[in-house]
Design an enzyme around this catalytic site. Structure first.
Site, PDB file in Angstrom:
ATOM      1  N   TRP A  22       0.823  -1.221   0.000  1.00 59.28           N
ATOM      2  CA  TRP A  22       0.000   0.000   0.000  1.00 59.28           C
ATOM      3  C   TRP A  22       0.853   1.266   0.000  1.00 59.28           C
ATOM      4  CZ3 TRP A  22      -4.408  -1.274   4.104  1.00 59.28           C
ATOM      5  CH2 TRP A  22      -5.185  -2.336   3.606  1.00 59.28           C
ATOM      6  N   HIS A  69      12.934  -2.773  -1.193  1.00 57.16           N
ATOM      7  CA  HIS A  69      12.102  -2.212  -2.269  1.00 57.16           C
ATOM      8  C   HIS A  69      12.894  -1.144  -3.027  1.00 57.16           C
ATOM      9  CE1 HIS A  69       8.902  -0.205  -4.428  1.00 57.16           C
ATOM     10  NE2 HIS A  69       8.203  -1.309  -4.270  1.00 57.16           N
ATOM     11  N   GLY A 126       4.858   1.441 -11.044  1.00 58.78           N
ATOM     12  CA  GLY A 126       4.051   2.657 -11.042  1.00 58.78           C
ATOM     13  C   GLY A 126       4.027   3.376 -12.379  1.00 58.78           C
ATOM     14  N   GLY A 171      -0.151  -0.033  -6.944  1.00 55.00           N
ATOM     15  CA  GLY A 171      -1.356   0.743  -7.251  1.00 55.00           C
ATOM     16  C   GLY A 171      -2.635  -0.074  -7.284  1.00 55.00           C
TER      17      GLY A 171
HETATM   18  P1  PGA Z   1       2.990  -0.935  -8.881  1.00 60.42           P
HETATM   19  O1  PGA Z   1       4.015  -1.108  -7.657  1.00 60.42           O
HETATM   20  O2  PGA Z   1       2.145  -2.184  -8.909  1.00 60.42           O
HETATM   21  O3  PGA Z   1       2.203   0.287  -8.542  1.00 60.42           O
HETATM   22  O4  PGA Z   1       3.805  -0.791 -10.121  1.00 60.42           O
HETATM   23  C1  PGA Z   1       4.618  -2.357  -7.396  1.00 60.42           C
HETATM   24  C2  PGA Z   1       5.552  -2.243  -6.213  1.00 60.42           C
HETATM   25  O5  PGA Z   1       6.260  -1.241  -6.104  1.00 60.42           O
HETATM   26  O6  PGA Z   1       5.606  -3.137  -5.351  1.00 60.42           O
END
Ligand code: PGA
Length: 252
Positions: free
Chosen positions: A10, A96, A174, A236
């Protein structure tokens, strides 16, 4: 058989009220649609305890988005593995790409974070993935190999079976650009071969490797159908129950 996992990251989204609502809605969905996948959600750290109390832990695992590299002490703003453990959290994302980029986390720091998690028997979802310029320079295999080995080689061998890997190409996070199922499968198979060469076949075959980067309700099924893709880490599209539930249902 490897565990299938669908995890929602999230990130720094949702008010407390919205987060509780989403957790409730998701709990309701999973209770009525049993899945072969383990469903994980990772809210911001200040909501962890309330979300943990809201969901049924038989259906949903609540994960932290990160953990401190140190055990305890004067680290303002950080949350330790021990503190996570003390509120019953048993899963955490580490490494991450947003933390690697904005908090300048190195492989060495990520290795320390993994050690902290292992010490408290918290399952890491360990993220790796190349940047756009690295893929364009055809360095993606090299990059993910060094990320895997630098973080996992310092660990005690008996802890390695607990690791879940999430391959997330930075250029797909993203951005709405997803790796094609073929591109994702190719690198997932490669990551498994790196695990095999370094740590043996059993570990390689037993490690769940998730794909992340613009996974959505439309592309999840094809991605998850690849033999070396064991589920997804979703940003997302994990913020709306309608989308995330379709992604969970895409696990066969
Ligand atoms: P995203 O993010 O699905 O919005 O591309 C994935 C993540 O960063 O874990």
């Amino acid at each position: 058989m490897r565990n299938k996992i669908v995890a929602g990251n999230w990130k720094m989204n949702l008010s407390f009220e919205q987060a509780l609502q989403l957790a409730n809605d998701l709990n309701e969905y999973v209770a009525h649609h049993p899945s072969t996948a383990q469903v994980v959600i990772a809210p911001t750290s200040i909501y962890l305890q309330a979300i943990q109390e809201t969901v049924d832990n038989d259906y949903i695992t609540v994960a932290a988005q990160d953990v401190a590299a140190a055990e305890k002490g004067a680290y303002t703003g950080d949350v330790s593995a021990e503190q996570l453990d003390s509120i019953g959290i048993n899963c955490a994302i580490v490494g991450h790409s947003e933390r690697r980029a904005y908090q300048h986390e190195s492989d060495a720091i990520i290795a320390q974070k993994l050690e902290q998690l292992f010490a408290k028997e918290i399952t890491p979802i360990f993220c790796i993935g190349e940047k756009l310029e690295e893929r364009e320079a055809d360095k993606h295999f090299e990059v993910v190999k060094s990320q895997v080995l630098n973080a996992l080689q310092p660990q005690k061998v008996e802890n390695l079976t607990k690791v879940v890997i999430a391959y997330e190409p930075v250029w797909a996070i993203g951005t709405g650009k997803t790796a094609s199922p073929e591109q994702a499968q190719e690198i997932h198979a490669y990551i498994r071969s790196v695990l095999k060469d370094a740590f043996g076949e059993d570990l390689a075959n037993g490690t769940s490797i998730l794909y992340g980067g613009s996974v959505n309700a439309g592309n999840a099924e094809e991605l998850f159908a690849q033999p070396d893709i064991d589920g997804g880490l979703v940003g997302g599209a994990s913020l709306k129950v309608e989308d995330f539930s379709k992604i969970i249902a895409a696990i066969k």
